[in-house]
Scaffold this active site. Structure first.
Site, PDB file in Angstrom:
ATOM      1  N   ASN A  92      -3.115 -10.867  -0.687  1.00 46.48           N
ATOM      2  CA  ASN A  92      -4.390 -11.261  -1.302  1.00 46.48           C
ATOM      3  C   ASN A  92      -4.174 -11.973  -2.638  1.00 46.48           C
ATOM      4  OD1 ASN A  92      -6.987 -11.415  -2.268  1.00 46.48           O
ATOM      5  ND2 ASN A  92      -7.490  -9.269  -1.869  1.00 46.48           N
TER       6      ASN A  92
ATOM      7  N   ARG B 136     -14.039   8.137   1.005  1.00 46.26           N
ATOM      8  CA  ARG B 136     -13.618   7.820  -0.357  1.00 46.26           C
ATOM      9  C   ARG B 136     -14.855   7.524  -1.185  1.00 46.26           C
ATOM     10  NH1 ARG B 136     -10.644   2.381  -2.578  1.00 46.26           N
ATOM     11  NH2 ARG B 136     -12.804   1.812  -2.931  1.00 46.26           N
TER      12      ARG B 136
ATOM     13  N   TYR C 122     -14.107  -0.993 -10.498  1.00 45.35           N
ATOM     14  CA  TYR C 122     -13.479  -1.087  -9.176  1.00 45.35           C
ATOM     15  C   TYR C 122     -14.135  -0.135  -8.167  1.00 45.35           C
ATOM     16  CZ  TYR C 122     -10.543  -0.182  -5.253  1.00 45.35           C
ATOM     17  OH  TYR C 122     -10.131  -0.010  -3.966  1.00 45.35           O
TER      18      TYR C 122
ATOM     19  N   HIS D 183      -2.604   1.932   3.738  1.00 46.28           N
ATOM     20  CA  HIS D 183      -3.621   1.045   3.157  1.00 46.28           C
ATOM     21  C   HIS D 183      -4.266   0.255   4.300  1.00 46.28           C
ATOM     22  CE1 HIS D 183      -4.271  -2.473   0.087  1.00 46.28           C
ATOM     23  NE2 HIS D 183      -5.331  -1.689   0.156  1.00 46.28           N
TER      24      HIS D 183
ATOM     25  N   ASP E 127      -8.572  -6.790   3.284  1.00 48.68           N
ATOM     26  CA  ASP E 127      -7.826  -7.984   2.897  1.00 48.68           C
ATOM     27  C   ASP E 127      -6.438  -8.019   3.543  1.00 48.68           C
ATOM     28  OD1 ASP E 127      -6.715  -5.991   1.368  1.00 48.68           O
ATOM     29  OD2 ASP E 127      -7.200  -6.894  -0.556  1.00 48.68           O
TER      30      ASP E 127
ATOM     31  N   GLU F 144      -6.856   4.512   6.403  1.00 50.77           N
ATOM     32  CA  GLU F 144      -8.030   3.904   5.750  1.00 50.77           C
ATOM     33  C   GLU F 144      -8.669   2.896   6.698  1.00 50.77           C
ATOM     34  OE1 GLU F 144      -7.096   1.490   2.320  1.00 50.77           O
ATOM     35  OE2 GLU F 144      -9.122   1.688   1.512  1.00 50.77           O
TER      36      GLU F 144
ATOM     37  N   ASP G 120     -10.076   6.860  -5.556  1.00 46.15           N
ATOM     38  CA  ASP G 120      -9.049   5.874  -5.925  1.00 46.15           C
ATOM     39  C   ASP G 120      -9.205   5.500  -7.398  1.00 46.15           C
ATOM     40  OD1 ASP G 120      -7.259   3.793  -6.099  1.00 46.15           O
ATOM     41  OD2 ASP G 120      -8.011   2.703  -4.353  1.00 46.15           O
TER      42      ASP G 120
ATOM     43  N   HIS H  30      -7.061   3.440  -8.898  1.00 42.70           N
ATOM     44  CA  HIS H  30      -6.600   2.046  -8.975  1.00 42.70           C
ATOM     45  C   HIS H  30      -5.675   1.790 -10.163  1.00 42.70           C
ATOM     46  CE1 HIS H  30      -7.353  -2.093  -7.278  1.00 42.70           C
ATOM     47  NE2 HIS H  30      -7.376  -1.325  -6.222  1.00 42.70           N
TER      48      HIS H  30
ATOM     49  N   ARG I 225       1.051   5.447   0.869  1.00 40.12           N
ATOM     50  CA  ARG I 225       0.013   4.492   1.267  1.00 40.12           C
ATOM     51  C   ARG I 225       0.582   3.175   1.775  1.00 40.12           C
ATOM     52  NH1 ARG I 225      -4.589   4.086   1.860  1.00 40.12           N
ATOM     53  NH2 ARG I 225      -5.394   2.830   0.152  1.00 40.12           N
TER      54      ARG I 225
ATOM     55  N   HIS J  41     -15.228   4.050   3.036  1.00 35.39           N
ATOM     56  CA  HIS J  41     -15.635   3.982   1.632  1.00 35.39           C
ATOM     57  C   HIS J  41     -17.134   4.248   1.478  1.00 35.39           C
ATOM     58  CE1 HIS J  41     -12.143   1.019   0.468  1.00 35.39           C
ATOM     59  NE2 HIS J  41     -11.718   2.083   1.122  1.00 35.39           N
TER      60      HIS J  41
ATOM     61  N   GLU K 102       0.100   1.576  -2.079  1.00 32.49           N
ATOM     62  CA  GLU K 102      -0.419   0.390  -1.389  1.00 32.49           C
ATOM     63  C   GLU K 102       0.217  -0.903  -1.885  1.00 32.49           C
ATOM     64  OE1 GLU K 102      -4.642   0.915  -2.272  1.00 32.49           O
ATOM     65  OE2 GLU K 102      -4.548  -0.809  -3.602  1.00 32.49           O
TER      66      GLU K 102
ATOM     67  N   TRP L 247      -5.721  -3.571 -13.284  1.00 27.67           N
ATOM     68  CA  TRP L 247      -6.888  -3.602 -12.396  1.00 27.67           C
ATOM     69  C   TRP L 247      -6.527  -2.877 -11.113  1.00 27.67           C
ATOM     70  CZ3 TRP L 247      -8.322  -5.224  -7.431  1.00 27.67           C
ATOM     71  CH2 TRP L 247      -9.708  -5.100  -7.171  1.00 27.67           C
TER      72      TRP L 247
ATOM     73  N   GLU M  97      -5.926   8.990  -5.440  1.00 29.18           N
ATOM     74  CA  GLU M  97      -5.058   7.837  -5.133  1.00 29.18           C
ATOM     75  C   GLU M  97      -4.740   7.000  -6.372  1.00 29.18           C
ATOM     76  OE1 GLU M  97      -6.853   5.369  -2.158  1.00 29.18           O
ATOM     77  OE2 GLU M  97      -5.651   3.624  -2.736  1.00 29.18           O
TER      78      GLU M  97
HETATM   79  O1  KDG Z   1      -6.092  -6.382  -2.484  1.00 28.91           O
HETATM   80  C1  KDG Z   1      -6.338  -5.201  -3.151  1.00 28.91           C
HETATM   81  C2  KDG Z   1      -7.198  -4.282  -2.303  1.00 28.91           C
HETATM   82  O2  KDG Z   1      -6.668  -4.157  -1.025  1.00 28.91           O
HETATM   83  C3  KDG Z   1      -7.308  -2.941  -2.974  1.00 28.91           C
HETATM   84  O3  KDG Z   1      -8.001  -3.093  -4.164  1.00 28.91           O
HETATM   85  C4  KDG Z   1      -8.034  -1.941  -2.084  1.00 28.91           C
HETATM   86  O4  KDG Z   1      -7.241  -0.135  -3.456  1.00 28.91           O
HETATM   87  C5  KDG Z   1      -7.672  -0.526  -2.387  1.00 28.91           C
HETATM   88  C6  KDG Z   1      -7.829   0.460  -1.324  1.00 28.91           C
HETATM   89  O5  KDG Z   1      -7.441   1.595  -1.547  1.00 28.91           O
HETATM   90  O6  KDG Z   1      -8.339   0.100  -0.260  1.00 28.91           O
HETATM   91 MG    MG Z   2      -6.331   1.843  -3.283  1.00 33.25          MG
END
Ligand code: KDG
Ligand code: MG
Length: 401
Positions: A37, A147, A159, A311, A315, A338, A209, A211, A282, A122, A261, A401, A235
């Site tokens: 991505n 989630r 996020y 993961h 994307d 997921e 998550d 992140h 992940r 989600h 991930e 991020w 996560e």
């Molecule tokens: O490209 C980044 C996404 O796949 C990510 O932000 C999604 O953290 C993510 C998740 O747990 O699905």
């Molecule tokens: Mg994630």
């Protein structure tokens, strides 16, 4: 059998996807996902300029040797671009091998360890009441693991709470800038899980998550504060380049931890797995270098009681998702998969065989990994420049991020 041609197909039926399609002299073809991505074209260039020329004339059944050649033979090892490119080829080769054997891919790993795969979806809201309602809706749809993410008072959408920043084909040719405050986040998130348990009880698995935004001691604090709500996992609490950081988190909390991930090779996870510093790994087919390497990572994890939780965000293409499911059906240490819904356009471009019912994924019994690409239809959805957002603290400092 010989490889006669390799095509790299880029399309954007909702998100940008990079697909490797391998052709053979016996008419068998296979596809693999090579999507990274925001850096799709870097992978395309790596494939077209450096890997595809090495494959023509090779025997596609020698997957292990091809993987070793592409990994070791480059001299420059690892990294997301390299490993996504290798994954695209490797997955397509496994698809061909399973088709040649006239079997679903999971049979080549040793067969199924289970009948269906637990998945998580989600749910989010800008406020706690909205997130609680969203989780309720998911439960009504039959999902057993959810989630949950919530907006943070005093911050613009963060996020996982605003569909426009993460879930659609990100709409900016340059990255969006978001704002972050760890102290505001840490104060608010436990309230979400308290409200979720109060409203929905204990028969639903809840995940969250972070992140990658915390330091280890902050992650330890969050894990402790969430203990009363018995999460399935917490996560990506910290950016895990520093694997030793998990020792500190682990010392302080029994909340189960998931990470990986963004990892590309077993070396990103070795210490986490061997010291049992995490509960779920992940890593996913496309970003971990394909079936050949992810299968090994899953096996290593199993020895140390670490379960899988690939993961599965939208994307990565359906070819990746289906391959994760084939591995999940086999892996004795499967944990959860997921699942984020693809756009209808994506599912038209990528024919697939899986189904979902009652909170479980059913990978189906198609030959190979079960996903194919409609090349003509894919042409209707050309590549669109798109970036993930970046994050800044309230004083302007660039953050994770
Ligand atoms: O490209 C980044 C996404 O796949 C990510 O932000 C999604 O953290 C993510 C998740 O747990 O699905
Ligand atoms: Mg994630």
């Amino acid at each position: 059998m010989k490889i006669t041609d390799v095509k790299i197909i880029v399309c954007s039926p909702g998100r940008n996807f990079v697909t490797v399609k391998i052709f053979t002299d016996e008419g068998l073809t296979g596809i693999g996902d090579a999507t990274l991505n925001g850096r799709e074209k870097a992978v395309v260039a790596y494939l077209e300029d450096h890997l595809v020329p090495l494959l023509i004339g090779k025997d596609p059944s020698r997957i292990e040797d091809i993987w070793q050649y592409l990994y070791k033979g480059a001299y420059w090892r690892r990294g997301p671009v390299t490993m996504a490119a290798i994954a695209g080829i490797d997955t397509a080769l496994w698809d061909i091998k399973a088709k040649a054997a006239n079997m679903p891919l999971y049979q080549l790993f040793g067969g199924a360890s289970r009948d269906k795969l637990l998945c998580y979806v989600h749910a989010q809201g800008s406020e706690i009441s909205e997130a609680v309602e969203a989780v309720g809706k998911r439960m009504d749809e039959g999902y057993k693991a959810i989630r949950a993410q919530v907006g943070i008072p005093g911050l613009p959408a963060v996020y996982g709470t605003d569909k426009s920043s993460t879930n659609t084909a990100a709409l900016n040719a340059l990255p969006n800038e978001e704002v972050w405050s760890t102290s505001k986040y840490l104060r608010h998130v436990p309230n979400l899980f308290s409200a979720l348990r109060e409203t929905h009880g204990w028969d639903v698995e809840l995940l969250h998550d972070t992140h990658h935004r915390l330091t280890p001691i902050e992650a330890a604090r969050l894990g402790k504060d969430l203990e009363p709500y018995r999460l399935f996992w917490l996560e990506d609490t910290v950016a895990a380049e520093h694997q030793e950081g998990f020792r500190l988190i682990r010392k302080h909390t029994v909340t189960p931890l998931a990470v990986g991930e963004v990892f590309n090779t077993v070396w990103d996870a070795r210490l986490l797995i061997e010291e049992q510093l995490i509960d779920y790994i992940r890593m996913t087919t496309v970003h971990a270098g394909g079936v050949t390497s992810l299968r090994r990572i899953m096996d290593l994890a199993g020895i140390y009681n670490v379960r899988t939780g690939c993961h599965g965000a939208m994307d990565m293409s359906p070819a990746c998702f289906a391959t994760n499911m084939q591995l999940g059906l086999w892996a004795p240490n499967f944990g959860i998969q997921e699942y984020t819904e693809y756009t209808p356009e994506t599912l038209e471009v990528f024919s697939h065989n899986w189904s979902i019912s009652d909170g479980y994924l059913h990978p189906g019994e198609a030959i190979g990994h079960g996903v194919d690409i409609d090349e003509e239809l894919a042409k209707k959805y050309p590549y669109e420049p798109a970036y993930l957002p970046v994050n800044r603290l309230e004083d302007g400092t660039l953050w994770h991020w």
